[in-house]
Scaffold this motif. Structure first.
Motif, mmCIF file in Angstrom:
data_model
loop_
_atom_site.group_PDB
_atom_site.id
_atom_site.type_symbol
_atom_site.label_atom_id
_atom_site.label_comp_id
_atom_site.label_asym_id
_atom_site.label_seq_id
_atom_site.Cartn_x
_atom_site.Cartn_y
_atom_site.Cartn_z
ATOM 1 N N ARG A 63 9.379 26.736 -10.388
ATOM 2 C CA ARG A 63 9.686 25.433 -10.973
ATOM 3 C C ARG A 63 9.534 24.337 -9.938
ATOM 4 N N ALA A 64 9.337 23.139 -10.435
ATOM 5 C CA ALA A 64 9.224 21.974 -9.548
ATOM 6 C C ALA A 64 10.564 21.713 -8.870
ATOM 7 N N PRO A 65 10.536 21.143 -7.666
ATOM 8 C CA PRO A 65 11.793 20.750 -7.037
ATOM 9 C C PRO A 65 12.544 19.779 -7.940
ATOM 10 N N ARG A 66 13.828 19.723 -7.859
ATOM 11 C CA ARG A 66 14.669 18.965 -8.784
ATOM 12 C C ARG A 66 14.303 17.507 -8.954
ATOM 13 N N ASP A 67 13.927 16.829 -7.900
ATOM 14 C CA ASP A 67 13.721 15.394 -7.981
ATOM 15 C C ASP A 67 12.269 14.977 -8.133
ATOM 16 N N LYS A 121 5.043 18.037 -1.398
ATOM 17 C CA LYS A 121 4.173 19.225 -1.401
ATOM 18 C C LYS A 121 3.874 19.662 -2.835
ATOM 19 N N TRP A 122 4.900 19.713 -3.681
ATOM 20 C CA TRP A 122 4.732 20.116 -5.084
ATOM 21 C C TRP A 122 3.777 19.169 -5.807
ATOM 22 N N GLU A 123 3.989 17.868 -5.648
ATOM 23 C CA GLU A 123 3.137 16.872 -6.302
ATOM 24 C C GLU A 123 1.686 16.993 -5.833
ATOM 25 N N HIS A 124 1.498 17.188 -4.537
ATOM 26 C CA HIS A 124 0.139 17.300 -4.004
ATOM 27 C C HIS A 124 -0.571 18.529 -4.571
ATOM 28 N N SER A 168 11.567 14.250 -1.051
ATOM 29 C CA SER A 168 11.695 15.284 -0.031
ATOM 30 C C SER A 168 10.313 15.864 0.268
ATOM 31 N N VAL A 169 10.228 16.573 1.358
ATOM 32 C CA VAL A 169 8.969 17.220 1.733
ATOM 33 C C VAL A 169 8.549 18.199 0.645
ATOM 34 N N ASP A 170 9.505 18.917 0.070
ATOM 35 C CA ASP A 170 9.186 19.869 -1.001
ATOM 36 C C ASP A 170 8.611 19.159 -2.221
ATOM 37 N N TYR A 219 0.869 -1.163 0.000
ATOM 38 C CA TYR A 219 0.000 0.000 0.000
ATOM 39 C C TYR A 219 0.911 1.219 0.000
ATOM 40 N N LEU A 220 0.815 2.057 -1.027
ATOM 41 C CA LEU A 220 1.673 3.236 -1.132
ATOM 42 C C LEU A 220 0.836 4.494 -1.243
ATOM 43 N N SER A 221 1.304 5.557 -0.605
ATOM 44 C CA SER A 221 0.620 6.842 -0.702
ATOM 45 C C SER A 221 1.120 7.607 -1.914
ATOM 46 N N LYS A 222 0.202 8.327 -2.558
ATOM 47 C CA LYS A 222 0.581 9.197 -3.673
ATOM 48 C C LYS A 222 1.150 10.480 -3.098
ATOM 49 N N PRO A 223 2.064 11.111 -3.747
ATOM 50 C CA PRO A 223 2.688 10.670 -4.986
ATOM 51 C C PRO A 223 3.733 9.604 -4.683
ATOM 52 N N ALA A 224 3.699 8.537 -5.424
ATOM 53 C CA ALA A 224 4.649 7.445 -5.224
ATOM 54 C C ALA A 224 5.710 7.484 -6.312
ATOM 55 N N ASP A 225 6.901 7.166 -5.948
ATOM 56 C CA ASP A 225 8.028 7.119 -6.855
ATOM 57 C C ASP A 225 7.962 5.827 -7.675
ATOM 58 N N VAL A 226 8.347 5.867 -8.935
ATOM 59 C CA VAL A 226 8.321 4.695 -9.802
ATOM 60 C C VAL A 226 9.191 3.581 -9.223
#
Length: 187
Positions: free
Chosen positions: A180-184, A144-147, A139-141, A110-117
Motif C-alpha cells: 500500500r501507499a504510505p499514509r500521507d 519514492k512511492w509517487e516517483h 516523507s522520503v517514502d 518552481y516545484l518538483s514533482k510530486p508536489a503537494d496540493v
C-alpha cells in the motif's frame, strides 16, 4: 472534527493546468476546484497557448517538459498577455539551472514533482518573493512511492519496462507495487 480552513476568496479564480500526464492533471484540477479555483486543463503547449489566447487565466501550473515543447513557452505567452498572472512550474526533472530559467521566464515559483496540493496553492497565492516552506513536507517514502507510480504509469503499467527505467530488479519493484501507499500520499 476541527473546522476546515476557510477557502480564500479570489477576485479571479481562473487556473490553467498544463501537464501531459492526464491523470495527474485531472487529480490536481479536482483538488484545486475544491479550493475555489475554476480550472482548465491542457496537455500540450499548443492546447495551452490556445487556452491562454482565448481566456488568459489569473493562475497557471505548468509542467516544464511537454510532448510538443517546453512549458516555459506557455509561461512567457501568459505573462505577455496578462503580466499580473501568477504561474508556477512543476517538473519531475528538477535542477537549479532550470529553476532559474523558469523564474526568468516569468514563473513565480518552481516545484518538483510530486508536489503537494498545499504547496501548489501556497506558491500560487503567496504575495511575497518566495513561497513559505510547507509545514508538513512529504516523507522520503511518499516521494519514492509517487516517483515509482509515475514511472509505472509512464511505462503503460509495464512492470519490466518500469524496472528497467528505474534500474531495479523486477521482483523488487513487484513487491514495492504490491504494498500500500504510505499514509500521507498526496495529489
Amino acid at each position: 472534527m476541527p473546522d476546515a480552513a476557510p477557502m480564500p476568496v479570489l477576485p479571479d479564480p481562473s487556473l490553467l493546468i498544463v501537464d501531459d500526464d492526464r491523470a495527474f492533471g485531472e487529480r490536481l484540477a479536482r483538488a484545486m476546484q475544491k479550493r475555489g479555483f475554476v480550472t482548465t486543463c491542457a496537455e500540450s503547449v499548443a492546447a495551452a497557448s490556445e487556452a491562454v489566447k482565448a481566456h488568459p487565466p489569473a493562475f497557471a501550473v505548468v509542467d516544464l517538459r511537454l510532448e510538443d515543447g517546453d512549458g516555459l513557452q506557455v509561461v512567457r505567452s501568459l505573462r505577455s498577455i496578462r503580466p499580473e498572472a501568477r504561474a508556477i512550474v512543476l517538473t519531475g526533472y528538477g535542477n537549479i539551472a532550470s529553476a532559474v530559467i523558469a523564474v526568468k521566464a516569468g514563473a513565480v515559483d518552481y516545484l518538483s514533482k510530486p508536489a503537494d496540493v498545499d504547496e501548489i496553492e501556497a506558491a500560487l497565492l503567496q504575495s511575497g518573493e518566495k513561497a513559505v516552506p510547507p509545514e508538513k513536507p512529504m516523507s522520503v517514502d511518499q516521494v519514492k512511492w509517487e516517483h515509482i507510480q509515475r514511472v509505472f504509469e509512464l511505462s503503460d503499467q509495464n512492470l519490466s519496462e518500469t524496472a528497467r527505467r528505474l534500474n531495479m530488479h523486477r521482483r523488487t519493484l513487484q513487491r514495492m507495487l504490491s504494498k500500500r501507499a504510505p499514509r500521507d500520499v498526496r495529489v
